[in-house]
Motif scaffolding. Structure first.
Motif, PDB file in Angstrom:
ATOM      1  N   MET A   1       0.925  -1.208   0.229  1.00 16.91           N
ATOM      2  CA  MET A   1       0.287   0.469  -0.290  1.00 16.91           C
ATOM      3  C   MET A   1       0.936   1.017  -0.296  1.00 16.91           C
ATOM      4  O   MET A   1       2.265   1.222   0.862  1.00 16.91           O
ATOM      5  CB  MET A   1      -0.727  -0.225   1.156  1.00 16.91           C
ATOM      6  N   MET A   2      -0.058   2.202  -0.886  1.00 19.74           N
ATOM      7  CA  MET A   2       1.087   3.874  -0.981  1.00 19.74           C
ATOM      8  C   MET A   2       0.222   4.507   0.291  1.00 19.74           C
ATOM      9  O   MET A   2      -0.802   4.875  -0.818  1.00 19.74           O
ATOM     10  CB  MET A   2       1.037   3.471  -1.974  1.00 19.74           C
ATOM     11  N   LYS A   3       0.814   6.034   0.860  1.00 18.79           N
ATOM     12  CA  LYS A   3       0.108   6.557   1.218  1.00 18.79           C
ATOM     13  C   LYS A   3      -0.027   8.275   0.253  1.00 18.79           C
ATOM     14  O   LYS A   3       1.665   8.098   0.000  1.00 18.79           O
ATOM     15  CB  LYS A   3       0.510   7.348   2.263  1.00 18.79           C
ATOM     16  N   LEU A   4      -0.974   8.349  -0.115  1.00 14.96           N
ATOM     17  CA  LEU A   4      -0.579   9.828  -1.189  1.00 14.96           C
ATOM     18  C   LEU A   4      -1.169  10.738  -0.651  1.00 14.96           C
ATOM     19  O   LEU A   4      -2.118  11.282   0.979  1.00 14.96           O
ATOM     20  CB  LEU A   4      -1.035   9.453  -1.778  1.00 14.96           C
ATOM     21  N   ASP A  63       0.184  -2.201  -6.704  1.00 17.30           N
ATOM     22  CA  ASP A  63      -0.410  -3.035  -7.749  1.00 17.30           C
ATOM     23  C   ASP A  63      -1.569  -3.849  -8.295  1.00 17.30           C
ATOM     24  O   ASP A  63      -1.373  -4.384  -9.559  1.00 17.30           O
ATOM     25  CB  ASP A  63       0.006  -4.113  -6.647  1.00 17.30           C
ATOM     26  N   ILE A  64      -2.758  -3.669  -7.115  1.00 14.59           N
ATOM     27  CA  ILE A  64      -4.234  -3.614  -7.919  1.00 14.59           C
ATOM     28  C   ILE A  64      -4.336  -2.813  -9.335  1.00 14.59           C
ATOM     29  O   ILE A  64      -4.407  -3.439 -10.156  1.00 14.59           O
ATOM     30  CB  ILE A  64      -4.703  -4.063  -6.954  1.00 14.59           C
ATOM     31  N   LEU A  65      -4.226  -1.685  -8.671  1.00 12.81           N
ATOM     32  CA  LEU A  65      -3.749  -0.578 -10.729  1.00 12.81           C
ATOM     33  C   LEU A  65      -3.526  -1.191 -11.543  1.00 12.81           C
ATOM     34  O   LEU A  65      -3.223  -1.344 -12.569  1.00 12.81           O
ATOM     35  CB  LEU A  65      -2.955   0.633  -9.816  1.00 12.81           C
ATOM     36  N   GLN A  66      -1.743  -2.084 -11.747  1.00 16.50           N
ATOM     37  CA  GLN A  66      -1.917  -2.268 -12.792  1.00 16.50           C
ATOM     38  C   GLN A  66      -2.212  -3.359 -13.635  1.00 16.50           C
ATOM     39  O   GLN A  66      -1.923  -3.377 -14.766  1.00 16.50           O
ATOM     40  CB  GLN A  66      -0.086  -3.243 -12.595  1.00 16.50           C
ATOM     41  N   GLU A  67      -3.424  -3.792 -13.182  1.00 15.95           N
ATOM     42  CA  GLU A  67      -4.158  -4.324 -14.089  1.00 15.95           C
ATOM     43  C   GLU A  67      -4.958  -4.545 -14.743  1.00 15.95           C
ATOM     44  O   GLU A  67      -4.922  -4.705 -15.616  1.00 15.95           O
ATOM     45  CB  GLU A  67      -4.667  -5.496 -12.853  1.00 15.95           C
ATOM     46  N   TYR A 150     -10.598   2.897  -5.922  1.00 18.61           N
ATOM     47  CA  TYR A 150      -8.889   2.535  -5.585  1.00 18.61           C
ATOM     48  C   TYR A 150      -8.319   3.566  -4.496  1.00 18.61           C
ATOM     49  O   TYR A 150      -7.871   3.321  -3.961  1.00 18.61           O
ATOM     50  CB  TYR A 150      -8.001   2.603  -6.264  1.00 18.61           C
ATOM     51  N   LEU A 151      -9.069   5.239  -4.785  1.00 19.12           N
ATOM     52  CA  LEU A 151      -9.094   5.859  -3.885  1.00 19.12           C
ATOM     53  C   LEU A 151      -9.099   6.126  -3.245  1.00 19.12           C
ATOM     54  O   LEU A 151      -9.976   6.158  -2.605  1.00 19.12           O
ATOM     55  CB  LEU A 151      -8.023   7.062  -4.434  1.00 19.12           C
ATOM     56  N   LYS A 152      -8.352   5.892  -1.273  1.00 15.48           N
ATOM     57  CA  LYS A 152      -8.806   5.214  -0.119  1.00 15.48           C
ATOM     58  C   LYS A 152      -8.359   6.787   0.775  1.00 15.48           C
ATOM     59  O   LYS A 152      -7.270   6.497   0.964  1.00 15.48           O
ATOM     60  CB  LYS A 152      -9.028   4.374   0.437  1.00 15.48           C
ATOM     61  N   TYR A 153      -9.468   7.186   1.255  1.00 13.71           N
ATOM     62  CA  TYR A 153      -9.468   8.539   2.027  1.00 13.71           C
ATOM     63  C   TYR A 153      -8.995   8.268   3.369  1.00 13.71           C
ATOM     64  O   TYR A 153     -10.083   7.168   4.321  1.00 13.71           O
ATOM     65  CB  TYR A 153     -10.653   9.411   2.191  1.00 13.71           C
ATOM     66  N   LEU A 154      -7.807   8.400   4.010  1.00 14.59           N
ATOM     67  CA  LEU A 154      -7.471   8.172   5.495  1.00 14.59           C
ATOM     68  C   LEU A 154      -7.986   9.014   6.022  1.00 14.59           C
ATOM     69  O   LEU A 154      -8.387   9.038   7.411  1.00 14.59           O
ATOM     70  CB  LEU A 154      -6.267   7.642   5.923  1.00 14.59           C
TER      71      LEU A 154
END
Length: 159
Positions: A1-4, A63-67, A150-154
């Motif tokens: 997971m990446m944090k943005l 990783d999920i995005l790449q699909e 895909y973009l989950k708010y934290l």
């Protein structure tokens, strides 16, 4: 997971690219960065104009995005990077990438691109002028469906 992170004057729980301007570096989209300090820098303009700056945080699994998601990545400030920014800034970006990843042009964007388009400086000089002083990167989400899925708010933080 990446944090943005995203810098603004309000918390943005549900990013909506319809609020984006058309002629940004990577076109119309929702801009984020994995570098907290870069997002904090983006909020400085909001703090000056509106008295408040807010950093919203998100999580994404690349990783999920790449699909199935179309991603364009610029690994350096190159001729292709400059050509893409110029096309987007002129409103002529017809590329249909869902996400564009690459370095941010510095605050002299308008002057540098103007000088380049007028033939006053060559491409190499323009690229050199556009490089940001500190390491940076932006992830421009240009597809609302990708954001929604895909973009989950934290959460957010007022600066």
């Amino acid at each position: 997971m990446m944090k943005l992170f995203h810098g603004s004057y309000v918390a943005i729980e549900k990013p909506d690219i319809s609020f984006s301007r058309d002629n940004l570096d990577f076109g119309r989209g929702f801009n984020t960065t994995p570098i907290y300090e870069q997002a904090a820098h983006w909020t400085k303009r909001f703090k000056k104009r509106r008295g408040v700056g807010v950093i919203s945080s998100y999580e994404i699994d690349m990783d999920i995005l790449q699909e199935g998601v179309k991603i364009l990545t610029f690994y350096e400030h190159s001729d292709e990077w400059l050509d893409f920014i110029v096309a987007c800034r002129r409103g002529m970006c017809t590329e249909d990438f869902d996400i564009v990843i690459g370095g941010v042009a510095n605050d002299r964007v308008f002057d540098s691109i103007h000088f380049y388009l007028e033939g006053l400086i060559d491409k190499a000089k323009a690229i050199n002028r556009l490089k940001y002083g500190k390491p940076n990167i932006q992830y421009c989400f240009r597809n609302q469906a990708v954001i929604n899925e895909y973009l989950k708010y934290l959460g957010s933080e007022v600066l």
